[in-house]
Write a protein that holds these residues in place. Structure first.
Motif, short mmCIF file in Angstrom:
data_model
loop_
_atom_site.label_atom_id
_atom_site.label_comp_id
_atom_site.label_asym_id
_atom_site.label_seq_id
_atom_site.Cartn_x
_atom_site.Cartn_y
_atom_site.Cartn_z
N LYS A 79 -44.46 -74.12 84.79
CA LYS A 79 -43.63 -72.93 84.59
C LYS A 79 -43.09 -72.84 83.16
O LYS A 79 -42.85 -71.75 82.64
N ALA A 80 -42.90 -74.00 82.52
CA ALA A 80 -42.37 -74.04 81.16
C ALA A 80 -42.88 -75.30 80.46
O ALA A 80 -43.24 -76.29 81.13
N VAL A 81 -42.90 -75.27 79.11
CA VAL A 81 -43.44 -76.37 78.32
C VAL A 81 -42.60 -76.57 77.07
O VAL A 81 -42.17 -75.60 76.43
N TYR A 82 -42.37 -77.84 76.74
CA TYR A 82 -41.73 -78.17 75.46
C TYR A 82 -42.65 -79.15 74.75
O TYR A 82 -42.94 -80.23 75.27
N ASP A 89 -41.36 -78.29 66.65
CA ASP A 89 -41.41 -78.25 68.10
C ASP A 89 -41.71 -76.82 68.56
O ASP A 89 -41.66 -75.87 67.77
N LEU A 90 -42.07 -76.68 69.82
CA LEU A 90 -42.39 -75.37 70.38
C LEU A 90 -41.98 -75.36 71.84
O LEU A 90 -42.43 -76.19 72.64
N TYR A 91 -41.12 -74.40 72.18
CA TYR A 91 -40.64 -74.29 73.55
C TYR A 91 -41.15 -72.99 74.16
O TYR A 91 -40.87 -71.90 73.66
N ILE A 92 -41.93 -73.12 75.22
CA ILE A 92 -42.42 -71.96 75.97
C ILE A 92 -41.64 -71.95 77.28
O ILE A 92 -41.89 -72.76 78.18
N ASP A 93 -40.67 -71.05 77.38
CA ASP A 93 -39.77 -71.09 78.53
C ASP A 93 -40.32 -70.38 79.76
O ASP A 93 -39.75 -70.49 80.85
N ASN A 94 -41.44 -69.65 79.60
CA ASN A 94 -42.04 -68.98 80.75
C ASN A 94 -43.55 -68.85 80.53
O ASN A 94 -44.01 -67.99 79.77
N VAL A 95 -44.30 -69.71 81.18
CA VAL A 95 -45.75 -69.73 81.01
C VAL A 95 -46.37 -68.40 81.44
O VAL A 95 -47.35 -67.93 80.86
N LEU A 132 -52.48 -74.30 82.04
CA LEU A 132 -51.11 -74.57 82.46
C LEU A 132 -50.83 -74.00 83.85
O LEU A 132 -50.24 -74.67 84.71
N LEU A 133 -51.27 -72.76 84.08
CA LEU A 133 -51.05 -72.13 85.38
C LEU A 133 -51.79 -72.88 86.49
O LEU A 133 -51.31 -72.94 87.63
N SER A 134 -52.94 -73.46 86.16
CA SER A 134 -53.72 -74.18 87.18
C SER A 134 -52.99 -75.43 87.66
O SER A 134 -53.28 -75.94 88.75
#
Length: 219
Positions: A172-175, A148-154, A166-168
């Motif tokens: 704000k965050a992705v799991y 898994d991969l957690y991006i807590d702040n794009v 993602l910004l478009s």
């Protein structure tokens, strides 16, 4: 001599015994051929009906599985306040990154924090080339202990196309979690958040349990 044999004797006298026997044999074979043909037609009809019934069963089974996947995704979306929950399908041979493509298999969208509806990506994301940054994150996810991969702040992601996409969508965050793989296809589960409130370890464990249930339905 029985009277019923008289016509047969007349025929024998007229055409000869051999010819009559041959005629009887041909008639018997013709009757048998008709019976075999009728049996074959019946068998073909039965096979066709069985094939139709099997196809109906498969369609029903697929629909039930997809319905189950949507139910689990809906529970994820509500329990963790996701703006988007999607099962992604990555096509192609991983040894040839230039040939990899991304499609949205199934998707649920919610609302932004201000109440606006989130636009679905599925109509736009079908067999799109996998960009280099997304591929790097995919490989990182697959190499992790829990896949898994957690991006807590794009906002803090390195510059790249994946970040821009993602910004478009105001993410704000992705799991991102691995689901299942088969020849030339790889399935992943994506949760996208319109908030920066971090997921706890308990949250991630809970989400992985949901992913396991979705994985079983995809097999």
């Amino acid at each position: 001599m029985p009277e019923e044999l008289t016509p047969l004797l007349e025929i024998i006298k007229r055409f000869g015994l051999v010819q009559v026997l041959c005629g009887i044999l041909v008639f018997a074979l013709l009757q048998q051929r008709k019976a075999l043909a009728a049996a074959l037609v019946g068998l073909l009809r039965a096979c066709t009906e069985m094939a139709r019934a099997f196809a109906r069963h498969l369609r029903q089974e697929v629909l039930q599985k997809i319905s189950g996947v949507y139910e689990l995704m809906n529970r994820l979306a509500h329990e963790f306040s996701c703006m988007r929950v999607a099962v992604l399908k990555i096509h192609g041979e991983r040894k040839k990154p230039e040939d990899l493509h991304l499609s949205v298999f199934v998707e649920l969208t919610g609302k932004y924090e201000d109440g606006r509806l989130v636009e679905p990506l599925k109509p736009l994301k079908q067999k799109q080339p996998l960009n280099k940054q997304a591929l790097n994150y995919l490989e990182k996810m697959l190499k992790s202990l829990d896949k898994d991969l957690y991006i807590d702040n794009v906002d803090l992601m390195p510059s790249g196309r994946a970040k821009l996409e993602l910004l478009s969508t105001e993410a704000k965050a992705v799991y991102h979690l691995y689901l299942e793989a088969e020849p030339e296809k790889l399935y992943t589960l994506l949760l996208v958040f319109n908030r920066k409130t971090p997921l706890s370890e308990r949250d991630k464990t809970r989400i992985r349990n949901f992913a396991q249930q979705i994985r079983k339905l995809l097999v």
